[in-house]
Motif scaffolding. Sequence first.
Motif, mmCIF file in Angstrom:
data_model
loop_
_atom_site.group_PDB
_atom_site.id
_atom_site.type_symbol
_atom_site.label_atom_id
_atom_site.label_comp_id
_atom_site.label_asym_id
_atom_site.label_seq_id
_atom_site.Cartn_x
_atom_site.Cartn_y
_atom_site.Cartn_z
ATOM 1 N N MET A 1 -83.169 24.564 -39.970
ATOM 2 C CA MET A 1 -82.999 25.305 -39.238
ATOM 3 C C MET A 1 -81.547 25.179 -39.714
ATOM 4 S SD MET A 1 -83.097 28.795 -37.920
ATOM 5 C CE MET A 1 -84.802 28.934 -38.304
ATOM 6 N N GLN A 2 -80.575 24.397 -38.493
ATOM 7 C CA GLN A 2 -79.625 23.567 -38.637
ATOM 8 C C GLN A 2 -78.767 23.599 -40.062
ATOM 9 O OE1 GLN A 2 -79.054 20.232 -36.144
ATOM 10 N NE2 GLN A 2 -76.834 20.481 -36.220
ATOM 11 N N ARG A 3 -79.767 22.872 -40.769
ATOM 12 C CA ARG A 3 -78.867 22.485 -42.320
ATOM 13 C C ARG A 3 -78.931 23.800 -43.109
ATOM 14 N NH1 ARG A 3 -80.106 17.848 -45.216
ATOM 15 N NH2 ARG A 3 -80.953 18.481 -46.818
ATOM 16 N N GLU A 4 -79.898 25.281 -42.875
ATOM 17 C CA GLU A 4 -79.339 26.345 -43.151
ATOM 18 C C GLU A 4 -77.946 26.762 -42.476
ATOM 19 O OE1 GLU A 4 -79.633 28.026 -46.257
ATOM 20 O OE2 GLU A 4 -80.947 27.318 -45.909
ATOM 21 N N ILE A 5 -77.916 26.481 -41.585
ATOM 22 C CA ILE A 5 -76.753 27.030 -40.772
ATOM 23 C C ILE A 5 -75.138 26.715 -41.050
ATOM 24 C CG2 ILE A 5 -76.212 27.882 -38.310
ATOM 25 C CD1 ILE A 5 -78.594 28.163 -37.303
ATOM 26 N N GLU A 6 -75.126 25.692 -41.161
ATOM 27 C CA GLU A 6 -74.082 24.496 -41.518
ATOM 28 C C GLU A 6 -73.857 25.087 -42.670
ATOM 29 O OE1 GLU A 6 -73.295 21.950 -39.298
ATOM 30 O OE2 GLU A 6 -71.577 21.604 -40.352
ATOM 31 N N SER A 7 -74.886 25.686 -43.630
ATOM 32 C CA SER A 7 -75.040 25.603 -45.271
ATOM 33 C C SER A 7 -74.516 27.031 -44.832
ATOM 34 C CB SER A 7 -76.058 25.593 -45.968
ATOM 35 O OG SER A 7 -76.190 25.100 -46.589
ATOM 36 N N PRO A 28 -76.823 18.263 -39.785
ATOM 37 C CA PRO A 28 -74.965 17.593 -39.889
ATOM 38 C C PRO A 28 -74.905 16.869 -38.717
ATOM 39 C CG PRO A 28 -75.099 19.655 -40.647
ATOM 40 C CD PRO A 28 -77.106 19.997 -40.067
ATOM 41 N N ILE B 34 -76.555 16.175 -46.983
ATOM 42 C CA ILE B 34 -76.271 16.665 -45.510
ATOM 43 C C ILE B 34 -75.299 17.492 -45.928
ATOM 44 C CG2 ILE B 34 -75.811 16.447 -43.256
ATOM 45 C CD1 ILE B 34 -77.142 13.193 -43.586
ATOM 46 N N PRO B 35 -75.128 19.019 -45.686
ATOM 47 C CA PRO B 35 -74.785 19.948 -45.246
ATOM 48 C C PRO B 35 -73.797 19.643 -44.461
ATOM 49 C CG PRO B 35 -77.985 21.157 -44.848
ATOM 50 C CD PRO B 35 -76.867 19.402 -45.321
ATOM 51 N N TRP B 36 -72.742 20.238 -44.463
ATOM 52 C CA TRP B 36 -71.185 20.169 -43.643
ATOM 53 C C TRP B 36 -69.730 20.703 -43.387
ATOM 54 C CZ3 TRP B 36 -70.652 16.533 -39.812
ATOM 55 C CH2 TRP B 36 -69.099 16.399 -39.198
ATOM 56 N N VAL B 37 -69.922 21.162 -42.639
ATOM 57 C CA VAL B 37 -68.657 21.832 -42.230
ATOM 58 C C VAL B 37 -67.657 21.572 -41.840
ATOM 59 C CG1 VAL B 37 -68.890 24.147 -44.642
ATOM 60 C CG2 VAL B 37 -69.165 24.340 -41.137
ATOM 61 N N ALA B 148 -85.042 30.533 -41.523
ATOM 62 C CA ALA B 148 -83.935 29.607 -41.635
ATOM 63 C C ALA B 148 -83.025 30.634 -42.588
ATOM 64 C CB ALA B 148 -83.925 28.590 -42.073
ATOM 65 N N ALA B 152 -79.884 32.390 -40.846
ATOM 66 C CA ALA B 152 -78.076 32.263 -40.899
ATOM 67 C C ALA B 152 -77.157 32.945 -41.463
ATOM 68 C CB ALA B 152 -78.479 30.920 -42.282
ATOM 69 N N LEU B 165 -78.485 24.187 -31.007
ATOM 70 C CA LEU B 165 -79.578 24.316 -31.450
ATOM 71 C C LEU B 165 -80.824 23.730 -30.196
ATOM 72 C CD1 LEU B 165 -78.448 24.583 -34.524
ATOM 73 C CD2 LEU B 165 -80.722 24.586 -34.597
#
Lengths: 83, 168
Positions: A1-7, A28, B34-37, B148, B152, B165
């Motif tokens: 979930m967290q990864r999708e939101i960051e995406s 993240p 790992i997604p990252w902004v 998800a 999002a 979260l």
Amino acid sequence: MQREIESQGIVTVGISLVRKISETVKPPRTYVLKYPFGHALGEAFQEKQQMQIFQDCLEILESANEPGIIVDSPYRWRRHQFD
Amino acid sequence: MKKFINRLLVQLYQIPWVKKRWSNRFKAVESERIPWVPLTKPLAQCKVALLTTGGVHLKTDAPFDMEDKHGDPSYRKIPSNISPHELMITHDYYNHEDADQDINLVLPIDILHKSQQKKQVGPSTEFFYSFMGHIEEPHLSTLIHHTAKDVAQQLKAQHADIAILVPA
């Protein structure tokens, strides 16, 4: 979930009560507390404790500088004095 | 009988070594990239979203499905201006006796409001989101590939800058 939101371009931090799972899933930014299930923000009606944990999350959002960072909380369940 | 067994397991998982043993055996979905902004503006100007896997929902909403042993991959929308008294928890897989009394333990609504009053963070998104954290296949794929993504995209449409979260 967290990864999708960051995406989607949203900066995320997740509290974790189980470090090993976070190490595998690799969100993240993670804040790990050695607290019992159902108590991610600490003890009921302990506002100072809850505010501190919430602010720790904000601090991680501001300061994290590498993907997958895991920050371990120094607080011990029911032992730490929150002033 | 199922509810009795769940209650027994919930009590057992409160014992630290039982929790540790469970986590050592738990097969989490493994990830590499790992997604990252990066955060590009002060927190005080950031729109905030809260998400919980604590099974929180409006008292007027349908509860999460506790009959399906693989869990419930759906989500509930919670208006961010809601009063905690309008919320309840449906989740048989953790002890939420304390969270029933103080919802902030799994969805820190009041704590966020106090943080906003101190100008530490900006306004809330219109909705917060709640899930049930005990989900196995085949529902896990639904959660990852549908729920998800849906949530999002909704958060993006609400112009969320940051998301916090909280697990159960």
